[in-house]
Design a protein around this motif. Structure first.
Motif, PDB file in Angstrom:
ATOM      1  N   PRO A  58       0.767  -1.214   0.233  1.00 41.37           N
ATOM      2  CA  PRO A  58      -0.063  -0.209  -0.013  1.00 41.37           C
ATOM      3  C   PRO A  58       0.863   0.512  -0.030  1.00 41.37           C
ATOM      4  CG  PRO A  58      -0.216  -1.274   2.132  1.00 41.37           C
ATOM      5  CD  PRO A  58       1.124  -2.050   1.120  1.00 41.37           C
ATOM      6  N   LEU A  59       0.011   2.511  -0.399  1.00 40.39           N
ATOM      7  CA  LEU A  59       0.675   3.469  -0.074  1.00 40.39           C
ATOM      8  C   LEU A  59       1.393   4.328   1.237  1.00 40.39           C
ATOM      9  CD1 LEU A  59      -1.235   5.826  -2.649  1.00 40.39           C
ATOM     10  CD2 LEU A  59       0.782   4.333  -3.411  1.00 40.39           C
ATOM     11  N   ALA A  60       1.982   4.194   1.379  1.00 41.62           N
ATOM     12  CA  ALA A  60       3.308   4.734   2.765  1.00 41.62           C
ATOM     13  C   ALA A  60       1.943   5.373   3.685  1.00 41.62           C
ATOM     14  CB  ALA A  60       3.817   5.490   2.935  1.00 41.62           C
ATOM     15  N   ARG A  61       1.857   4.952   4.821  1.00 47.25           N
ATOM     16  CA  ARG A  61       1.310   6.355   5.447  1.00 47.25           C
ATOM     17  C   ARG A  61       2.106   8.184   5.090  1.00 47.25           C
ATOM     18  NH1 ARG A  61       0.493   6.161  12.644  1.00 47.25           N
ATOM     19  NH2 ARG A  61      -0.681   8.147  12.387  1.00 47.25           N
ATOM     20  N   GLY A  62       1.418   9.441   5.752  1.00 45.65           N
ATOM     21  CA  GLY A  62       1.554  10.436   5.069  1.00 45.65           C
ATOM     22  C   GLY A  62       2.358  10.509   3.601  1.00 45.65           C
ATOM     23  N   GLN A  76      -2.379  13.994  -4.775  1.00 43.22           N
ATOM     24  CA  GLN A  76      -3.185  15.087  -4.918  1.00 43.22           C
ATOM     25  C   GLN A  76      -3.794  15.867  -3.310  1.00 43.22           C
ATOM     26  OE1 GLN A  76      -6.402  14.787  -7.576  1.00 43.22           O
ATOM     27  NE2 GLN A  76      -5.661  14.213  -9.518  1.00 43.22           N
ATOM     28  N   ASN A  77      -4.369  15.916  -3.107  1.00 50.65           N
ATOM     29  CA  ASN A  77      -5.022  16.949  -1.790  1.00 50.65           C
ATOM     30  C   ASN A  77      -5.503  15.949  -0.987  1.00 50.65           C
ATOM     31  OD1 ASN A  77      -7.351  16.794  -3.814  1.00 50.65           O
ATOM     32  ND2 ASN A  77      -8.647  17.317  -1.594  1.00 50.65           N
ATOM     33  N   TYR A  78      -5.246  14.458  -0.400  1.00 48.39           N
ATOM     34  CA  TYR A  78      -5.319  13.918   0.271  1.00 48.39           C
ATOM     35  C   TYR A  78      -4.092  13.063   1.110  1.00 48.39           C
ATOM     36  CZ  TYR A  78      -9.928  14.003  -2.409  1.00 48.39           C
ATOM     37  OH  TYR A  78     -11.036  14.159  -3.029  1.00 48.39           O
ATOM     38  N   THR A  79      -4.368  13.238   2.265  1.00 50.25           N
ATOM     39  CA  THR A  79      -2.663  12.418   2.615  1.00 50.25           C
ATOM     40  C   THR A  79      -3.258  10.980   3.213  1.00 50.25           C
ATOM     41  OG1 THR A  79      -2.214  14.782   3.446  1.00 50.25           O
ATOM     42  CG2 THR A  79      -1.318  12.559   4.813  1.00 50.25           C
ATOM     43  N   ILE A  80      -2.665   9.860   2.733  1.00 50.90           N
ATOM     44  CA  ILE A  80      -3.187   8.585   3.388  1.00 50.90           C
ATOM     45  C   ILE A  80      -2.957   8.694   4.906  1.00 50.90           C
ATOM     46  CG2 ILE A  80      -2.491   6.266   3.370  1.00 50.90           C
ATOM     47  CD1 ILE A  80      -3.645   7.453   1.065  1.00 50.90           C
ATOM     48  N   SER A 116      -8.307  -4.834  -5.788  1.00 49.85           N
ATOM     49  CA  SER A 116      -8.046  -2.772  -5.025  1.00 49.85           C
ATOM     50  C   SER A 116      -7.888  -2.898  -3.421  1.00 49.85           C
ATOM     51  CB  SER A 116      -9.365  -2.057  -5.130  1.00 49.85           C
ATOM     52  OG  SER A 116     -10.342  -2.847  -4.337  1.00 49.85           O
ATOM     53  N   ILE A 117      -7.342  -1.689  -3.409  1.00 49.58           N
ATOM     54  CA  ILE A 117      -6.858  -1.681  -1.790  1.00 49.58           C
ATOM     55  C   ILE A 117      -7.815  -0.767  -1.347  1.00 49.58           C
ATOM     56  CG2 ILE A 117      -4.913  -0.785  -0.348  1.00 49.58           C
ATOM     57  CD1 ILE A 117      -2.749  -1.567  -2.325  1.00 49.58           C
ATOM     58  N   VAL A 118      -7.914   0.023  -0.194  1.00 43.06           N
ATOM     59  CA  VAL A 118      -8.467   0.879   0.519  1.00 43.06           C
ATOM     60  C   VAL A 118      -8.035   1.822   1.505  1.00 43.06           C
ATOM     61  CG1 VAL A 118     -10.779   1.857   1.319  1.00 43.06           C
ATOM     62  CG2 VAL A 118     -11.003  -0.106  -0.304  1.00 43.06           C
ATOM     63  N   TYR A 119      -8.304   3.193   1.002  1.00 40.25           N
ATOM     64  CA  TYR A 119      -7.347   3.767   2.411  1.00 40.25           C
ATOM     65  C   TYR A 119      -8.108   3.968   3.093  1.00 40.25           C
ATOM     66  CZ  TYR A 119      -2.713   2.601  -0.435  1.00 40.25           C
ATOM     67  OH  TYR A 119      -2.754   1.809  -1.705  1.00 40.25           O
ATOM     68  N   LEU A 120      -7.568   4.586   4.602  1.00 36.41           N
ATOM     69  CA  LEU A 120      -7.879   6.117   5.170  1.00 36.41           C
ATOM     70  C   LEU A 120      -7.710   7.160   5.287  1.00 36.41           C
ATOM     71  CD1 LEU A 120      -9.936   7.843   7.442  1.00 36.41           C
ATOM     72  CD2 LEU A 120      -8.471   6.907   9.289  1.00 36.41           C
ATOM     73  N   ALA A 121      -8.071   7.530   4.835  1.00 34.14           N
ATOM     74  CA  ALA A 121      -7.567   9.419   3.804  1.00 34.14           C
ATOM     75  C   ALA A 121      -7.843  10.691   4.638  1.00 34.14           C
ATOM     76  CB  ALA A 121      -6.669   9.187   2.454  1.00 34.14           C
TER      77      ALA A 121
END
Length: 625
Positions: free
Chosen positions: A8-12, A16-20, A30-35
């Motif tokens: 997954p994309l790294a924390r932080g 775009q205008n979202y921070t994981i 798929s992968i689902v993140y809280l951002a």
């Protein structure tokens, strides 16, 4: 240390205008993140990243695994867009809301409202221990959920995957319908490596075969099955099995003292096999849910209640330990013209079968031998797992002999010049114990805390040289000129020597790997051990697959791997690849066989992608006003 594929994309990470903030779930599609957005507003972001078609090798960019997969990857994009457009045009408090849709990192992202609460599946697990979900809660949740589903149907759309795991209950008690899954469902028709488009037990009969019969009544079946699970704690018998022999429990017999007869009758009406006998619209169900139910029949004596509770505790459904595992499976044709490997897994409430077969390319119809072996072994499991296999070692031995005979008979019946041949490795897991067997050089590995607890020994010429001390395993066996020569297989004119393995108790997070020689043949034992010990199979196996395929070069063999992580204490309820048999009916067998069929996906251009994103953005802007 190499970075695992599709991590997954790294924390932080700034998307775009979202921070994981963190990973919410990771599956094969798929992968689902809280951002959080620039105003610190929480959102859920779904990233299109099918494991079997694309990889994130370095940094954050996504690439198709090969030239042949580009068209399929882009077709998946198109289907992902359809899910986005579906949700963007529906603005309803009981339907998950899409906030944004954009392209980045050579893939696409769907931004959704982040909901706080828990799934109905979790609610069932909690309440089932206390005699089931309360009737008032069932009526309230499904009445409100049907408001959203009615909006879906008014838009001439169907959900087709209604189940407790896709029903989210917010903290205020209101429900929201999740995961329309149209992308995964459509892509399944083009790419057999992804999961089936229906969930056994919750899917209507027409979803298995008669697609022209799909309609609102199809979703109504899923609603009925979900209400059934709220009461019984398990899904009803899968619909395809019901058509042969209907074993669905009549709820009034076991639960008539706790639920009104009207609610129980409604559930069974929704579960009618004949779609014309079900309610034809959600309004019909809502009217019945609004009507006050009559008082449940009088409860029995205290002694009777205690006896029933004890029977429940000691029943086959609850006596054995529930299985929990995460599964990953993938096959690639490598440098060969076509893929002769076959693989699959089946599980009952209490037993799990894993099987990998490698059709021998030096003989005609190797893929036929492999297909017969996987299908027949799975068929035998379905017949014998009731819900356990009473003697796993004996089952494996007898079933593999039966496969050998079936291959031989196929050759005779079809007047083949020679008998097709295949290697095979299979294992049974039940009661927390794994049993395994193999013929040939397809391998079984059990990895625990950095150590290889068990591994099969190849029936090959090179293995004999290693055992005799003539060559070393690490230095010479991997590159020996005769490393692919084996003396034992299913098919052919000689009876196979079936090697029955040990009997090992599993621990939490153990990794089990079944693979063909195309996979392990270019990898060292240390590599396999390191990756399976360091990372979950969802991430470690694709990385090993990449290495094996790269080292095999233009003439690499087919390569196949089927792996699981065993879970006892850990939970991954929101991961598509996570399986728990807690709510599986005692008579249900779930089977997943991959036949490696390949279809050419329609091409989608860059202009098509940009046009689709623009349409989704327009729909979001229009319907969010």
């Amino acid at each position: 240390m190499a970075t695992p594929s599709n991590q997954p994309l790294a924390r932080g990470y700034q998307l775009q205008n979202y921070t994981i903030a963190k990973l919410l779930s990771a599956g094969g599609f798929s992968i689902v993140y809280l951002a959080h957005d620039e105003h610190d507003y929480p959102v859920a972001i779904k990233e299109y990243l099918p494991n079997s078609l694309a990889l994130r090798k370095e940094g954050v960019a996504v690439q198709a695994v090969s030239e042949e997969h580009i068209a399929l990857f882009r077709h998946g994009l198109k289907c992902f867009f359809e899910e986005g457009k579906t949700l963007a045009r529906i603005q309803h408090p009981n339907i998950v809301r899409v906030l944004n849709f954009f392209r980045a990192n050579d893939t696409v992202y769907m931004v959704m409202e982040y909901e706080r609460g828990r799934t109905l599946q979790k609610e069932i697990q909690i309440n089932h221990e206390r005699e089931g979900v309360d009737e008032k809660l069932i009526r309230s949740v499904f009445f409100n959920l049907l408001n959203g589903l009615r909006e879906v149907h008014l838009n001439k759309l169907l959900h087709l995957d209604i189940k407790p795991a896709n029903i989210y209950i917010r903290k205020d008690g209101s429900p929201v319908l999740l995961d329309f899954g149209s992308a995964r469902q459509s892509l399944t028709a083009e790419q057999s490596r992804l999961t089936p488009m229906y969930t056994p037990g919750f899917a209507a009969p027409e979803q298995y075969r008669k697609k022209e019969q799909l309609g609102p009544w199809t979703d109504i079946y899923g609603v009925g099955a979900s209400m059934f699970a709220c009461i019984a704690g398990t899904a009803p018998q899968p619909a395809d099995g019901r058509e042969k022999e209907d074993k669905v429990q009549r709820l009034e017999q076991a639960y008539g003292d706790r639920y009104s007869p009207e609610l129980l009758a409604l559930i069974h009406q929704c579960l009618e096999i004949d779609h014309e006998k079900r309610p034809q619209s959600v309004l019909q169900i809502q009217k019945l849910l609004l009507e006050p139910g009559s008082v449940p029949r009088k409860k029995g004596s205290l002694i009777h209640m205690i006896k029933r509770k004890m029977d429940r505790i000691d029943s086959p459904e609850t006596r054995r330990s529930i299985m929990k595992f995460t599964v990953f499976q993938e096959s690639r044709k490598g440098g060969r013209q076509y893929n002769q490997d076959r693989y699959g897994y089946s599980y009952s409430r209490d037993a799990l079968l894993l099987v990998v077969a490698d059709g021998m390319g030096g003989h005609l119809h190797g893929e036929v031998a492999a297909q017969i072996t996987v299908e027949l072994l799975s068929d035998q499991f379905q017949k014998k797992a009731t819900p356990i296999i009473h003697n796993p070692n004996e089952f494996l031995h007898d079933a593999l002999l039966r496969c050998h005979d079936a291959i031989y008979n196929y050759a005779i019946t079809h007047h083949l010049i020679e008998v097709p041949r295949t290697t095979i490795v299979a294992c049974i897991i039940q009661d927390g114990i794994v049993y395994w067997a193999h013929v040939g050089d397809s391998r079984f590995y059990l990895i625990r805390n950095g150590q290889t607890i068990a591994q099969t020994r190849d029936h090959s010429k090179v293995r004999k040289l290693v055992d005799a001390g003539i060559i070393t395993e690490e230095e010479e066996a991997l590159y020996h000129a005769e490393k692919n020569k084996i003396y034992n297989c299913l098919g052919g004119s000689l009876l196979p020597e079936i090697d029955i393995g040990g009997k090992v108790s599993l621990n939490d997070s153990d990794a089990i790997l079944l693979c063909t020689d195309g996979f392990w043949g270019s990898l060292s034992a240390a590599e396999i051990n390191h990756f399976l010990s360091s990372f979950p199979v969802l991430f470690s196996v694709p990385q090993l697959m990449d290495r094996a395929e790269l080292r095999g070069g233009a003439h690499s063999d087919n390569l196949t791997a089927l792996a699981i992580n065993w879970h006892e204490n850990t939970e991954f309820d929101d991961t598509e690849a996570f399986v728990s048999t807690q709510n599986l009916d005692i008579n249900t067998i779930s089977t997943h066989i991959d036949d490696q069929s390949f279809m050419t996906a329609p091409e989608i251009s860059e202009d098509d992608i940009e046009k689709a994103i623009a349409e989704i953005q327009a729909a979001i802007n229009k319907y969010s006003k």
